[in-house]
Write a protein that holds these residues in place. Structure first.
Motif, PDB file in Angstrom:
ATOM      1  N   PHE A   4       0.833  -1.205   0.000  1.00 37.60           N
ATOM      2  CA  PHE A   4       0.000   0.000   0.000  1.00 37.60           C
ATOM      3  C   PHE A   4       0.869   1.256   0.000  1.00 37.60           C
ATOM      4  O   PHE A   4       0.593   2.222  -0.728  1.00 37.60           O
ATOM      5  N   LYS A   5       1.929   1.255   0.798  1.00 37.93           N
ATOM      6  CA  LYS A   5       2.838   2.396   0.842  1.00 37.93           C
ATOM      7  C   LYS A   5       3.531   2.594  -0.508  1.00 37.93           C
ATOM      8  O   LYS A   5       3.708   3.720  -0.970  1.00 37.93           O
ATOM      9  N   GLN A   6       3.917   1.479  -1.136  1.00 37.52           N
ATOM     10  CA  GLN A   6       4.551   1.565  -2.444  1.00 37.52           C
ATOM     11  C   GLN A   6       3.586   2.146  -3.479  1.00 37.52           C
ATOM     12  O   GLN A   6       3.972   2.945  -4.340  1.00 37.52           O
ATOM     13  N   LEU A   7       2.313   1.729  -3.379  1.00 36.44           N
ATOM     14  CA  LEU A   7       1.300   2.238  -4.303  1.00 36.44           C
ATOM     15  C   LEU A   7       1.111   3.741  -4.114  1.00 36.44           C
ATOM     16  O   LEU A   7       0.989   4.493  -5.097  1.00 36.44           O
ATOM     17  N   PHE A  10       4.140   5.455  -5.556  1.00 35.85           N
ATOM     18  CA  PHE A  10       4.070   5.392  -7.017  1.00 35.85           C
ATOM     19  C   PHE A  10       3.062   6.411  -7.545  1.00 35.85           C
ATOM     20  O   PHE A  10       3.309   7.119  -8.537  1.00 35.85           O
ATOM     21  N   GLY A  11       1.897   6.493  -6.886  1.00 33.80           N
ATOM     22  CA  GLY A  11       0.886   7.455  -7.293  1.00 33.80           C
ATOM     23  C   GLY A  11       1.358   8.886  -7.168  1.00 33.80           C
ATOM     24  O   GLY A  11       1.062   9.732  -8.022  1.00 33.80           O
ATOM     25  N   TRP A  12       2.131   9.169  -6.119  1.00 36.83           N
ATOM     26  CA  TRP A  12       2.671  10.524  -5.926  1.00 36.83           C
ATOM     27  C   TRP A  12       3.652  10.885  -7.032  1.00 36.83           C
ATOM     28  O   TRP A  12       3.610  12.001  -7.570  1.00 36.83           O
ATOM     29  N   GLU A  13       4.528   9.953  -7.375  1.00 37.52           N
ATOM     30  CA  GLU A  13       5.481  10.206  -8.451  1.00 37.52           C
ATOM     31  C   GLU A  13       4.759  10.391  -9.788  1.00 37.52           C
ATOM     32  O   GLU A  13       5.148  11.230 -10.609  1.00 37.52           O
ATOM     33  N   GLN A  14       3.711   9.611 -10.009  1.00 37.42           N
ATOM     34  CA  GLN A  14       2.921   9.764 -11.225  1.00 37.42           C
ATOM     35  C   GLN A  14       2.231  11.121 -11.253  1.00 37.42           C
ATOM     36  O   GLN A  14       2.151  11.772 -12.305  1.00 37.42           O
ATOM     37  N   ALA A  15       1.719  11.552 -10.104  1.00 35.60           N
ATOM     38  CA  ALA A  15       1.045  12.849 -10.030  1.00 35.60           C
ATOM     39  C   ALA A  15       2.011  13.984 -10.347  1.00 35.60           C
ATOM     40  O   ALA A  15       1.661  14.931 -11.076  1.00 35.60           O
ATOM     41  N   LEU A  16       3.220  13.906  -9.820  1.00 37.80           N
ATOM     42  CA  LEU A  16       4.224  14.929 -10.117  1.00 37.80           C
ATOM     43  C   LEU A  16       4.593  14.919 -11.596  1.00 37.80           C
ATOM     44  O   LEU A  16       4.819  15.966 -12.203  1.00 37.80           O
ATOM     45  N   SER A  17       4.647  13.720 -12.188  1.00 36.64           N
ATOM     46  CA  SER A  17       4.979  13.599 -13.606  1.00 36.64           C
ATOM     47  C   SER A  17       3.869  14.170 -14.486  1.00 36.64           C
ATOM     48  O   SER A  17       4.121  14.596 -15.612  1.00 36.64           O
ATOM     49  N   ASN A 180      10.520   3.909  -4.660  1.00 41.14           N
ATOM     50  CA  ASN A 180      11.012   3.974  -3.280  1.00 41.14           C
ATOM     51  C   ASN A 180      12.106   2.941  -3.010  1.00 41.14           C
ATOM     52  O   ASN A 180      12.114   2.258  -1.989  1.00 41.14           O
ATOM     53  N   GLY A 181      13.035   2.808  -3.956  1.00 42.02           N
ATOM     54  CA  GLY A 181      14.182   1.919  -3.782  1.00 42.02           C
ATOM     55  C   GLY A 181      13.968   0.494  -4.240  1.00 42.02           C
ATOM     56  O   GLY A 181      14.922  -0.295  -4.256  1.00 42.02           O
ATOM     57  N   THR A 182      12.764   0.121  -4.621  1.00 39.32           N
ATOM     58  CA  THR A 182      12.459  -1.231  -5.083  1.00 39.32           C
ATOM     59  C   THR A 182      12.155  -1.196  -6.573  1.00 39.32           C
ATOM     60  O   THR A 182      11.374  -0.358  -7.018  1.00 39.32           O
ATOM     61  N   ARG A 183      12.749  -2.114  -7.326  1.00 40.01           N
ATOM     62  CA  ARG A 183      12.539  -2.130  -8.760  1.00 40.01           C
ATOM     63  C   ARG A 183      11.439  -3.124  -9.135  1.00 40.01           C
ATOM     64  O   ARG A 183      11.319  -4.202  -8.557  1.00 40.01           O
ATOM     65  N   TYR A 184      10.637  -2.715 -10.113  1.00 41.35           N
ATOM     66  CA  TYR A 184       9.556  -3.532 -10.640  1.00 41.35           C
ATOM     67  C   TYR A 184       9.699  -3.594 -12.155  1.00 41.35           C
ATOM     68  O   TYR A 184      10.451  -2.821 -12.748  1.00 41.35           O
ATOM     69  N   ARG A 185       8.956  -4.510 -12.758  1.00 46.02           N
ATOM     70  CA  ARG A 185       8.995  -4.586 -14.207  1.00 46.02           C
ATOM     71  C   ARG A 185       7.601  -4.865 -14.761  1.00 46.02           C
ATOM     72  O   ARG A 185       6.740  -5.394 -14.071  1.00 46.02           O
ATOM     73  N   MET A 186       7.406  -4.488 -16.024  1.00 44.68           N
ATOM     74  CA  MET A 186       6.117  -4.632 -16.674  1.00 44.68           C
ATOM     75  C   MET A 186       6.356  -4.870 -18.158  1.00 44.68           C
ATOM     76  O   MET A 186       7.273  -4.273 -18.740  1.00 44.68           O
TER      77      MET A 186
END
Length: 263
Positions: A4-7, A10-17, A180-186
């Motif tokens: 939930f914290k990661q989400l 992620f949402g905050w970074e998307q909002a800034l972008s 937040n320091g953790t890498r993901y892939r899609m």
């Protein structure tokens, strides 16, 4: 709880972008509800976009290289707008001093805002590409997708063939990003579809506030046809391919400079 914290992060970074697109949508809504004096609405929107662009560069939210990419997208989008309005695909019915052949100049910033989002998200999420296709496959594909927006008015529409070709070319391609320091892939193809879908949602909001008008929205606003998702999907792919190719070229040039024996 960690997910939930990661989400949230992620949402905050998307909002800034998405800062540039948000300002455009807010301006569309405000100028629709509260008419501004002295100038027509389209001209005020152009002034707001120009000031926003200057502020983002001055404040450091966008780099000089990103500004060059965004300017290129503005010109690409404006060329597409001029053609589509001429062909009657959509229209800008309001008055404006900054309209050229029926197209207000602020419209190019709507395409530029997509490029702004891609550049911002790329930098903030530390995006990396895995198994990116070769240059000789990417560039002709992007050119073919862009040209189809023009040619299909005179010939057959090959957007679905191009969409299938995209799936083939990028079948093994992935995008990795850091939250937040953790890498993901899609899968890269999935990211194309998600961005295209959310832009379609944004398009409905934009047409509701009178950014432009489709023929079926002349009498009253109605939902943009779901088939437009495929158009935005292809446009997002073109945008992503241009940004990714420029990033690849710049990365190679930086490597050459860093490893030069003369430095």
């Amino acid at each position: 709880m960690k997910a939930f914290k990661q989400l949230i992060f992620f949402g905050w970074e998307q909002a800034l972008s998405c800062l540039f697109p948000v300002v455009i949508f807010a301006s569309l809504a405000i100028t629709q509800i509260i008419p501004l004096p002295f100038l027509p609405r389209y001209d005020w929107l152009l002034i707001i976009c120009l000031f926003m662009q200057l502020w983002m560069v001055y404040s450091g939210l966008e780099t000089q290289d990103e500004l060059k990419v965004i300017t290129m997208f503005h010109l690409i989008g404006l060329a597409l707008e001029l053609f589509k309005v001429h062909m009657g695909s959509w229209s800008y019915p309001e008055q404006g001093y900054s309209k050229i052949f029926g197209v207000p100049l602020y419209s190019g910033f709507m395409y530029a805002s997509v490029a702004s989002y891609l550049c911002q998200a790329w930098r903030r999420l530390k995006v990396e590409l895995v198994k990116w296709p070769p240059f000789w496959a990417v560039v002709p594909l992007a050119a073919a997708i862009y040209l189809n927006f023009f040619i299909h008015h005179y010939w057959i529409d090959v957007r679905f063939w191009l969409s299938g070709l995209v799936m083939i070319v990028f079948w093994q391609s992935w995008v990795t990003y850091e939250v937040n320091g953790t890498r993901y892939r899609m899968p890269l193809a999935l990211s194309f579809m998600l961005i295209g879908f959310f832009i379609w949602i944004a398009e409905n909001i934009a047409t509701f506030f009178g950014a432009w008008e489709y023929p079926n929205q002349t009498d009253a606003w109605s939902l943009v046809h779901l088939g437009k998702v495929s158009s935005w999907l292809l446009l997002v792919i073109v945008s992503f391919l241009i940004v990714a190719t420029l990033k690849q070229v710049k990365g190679k040039n930086s490597t050459r400079v860093d490893t030069s024996p003369f430095l």
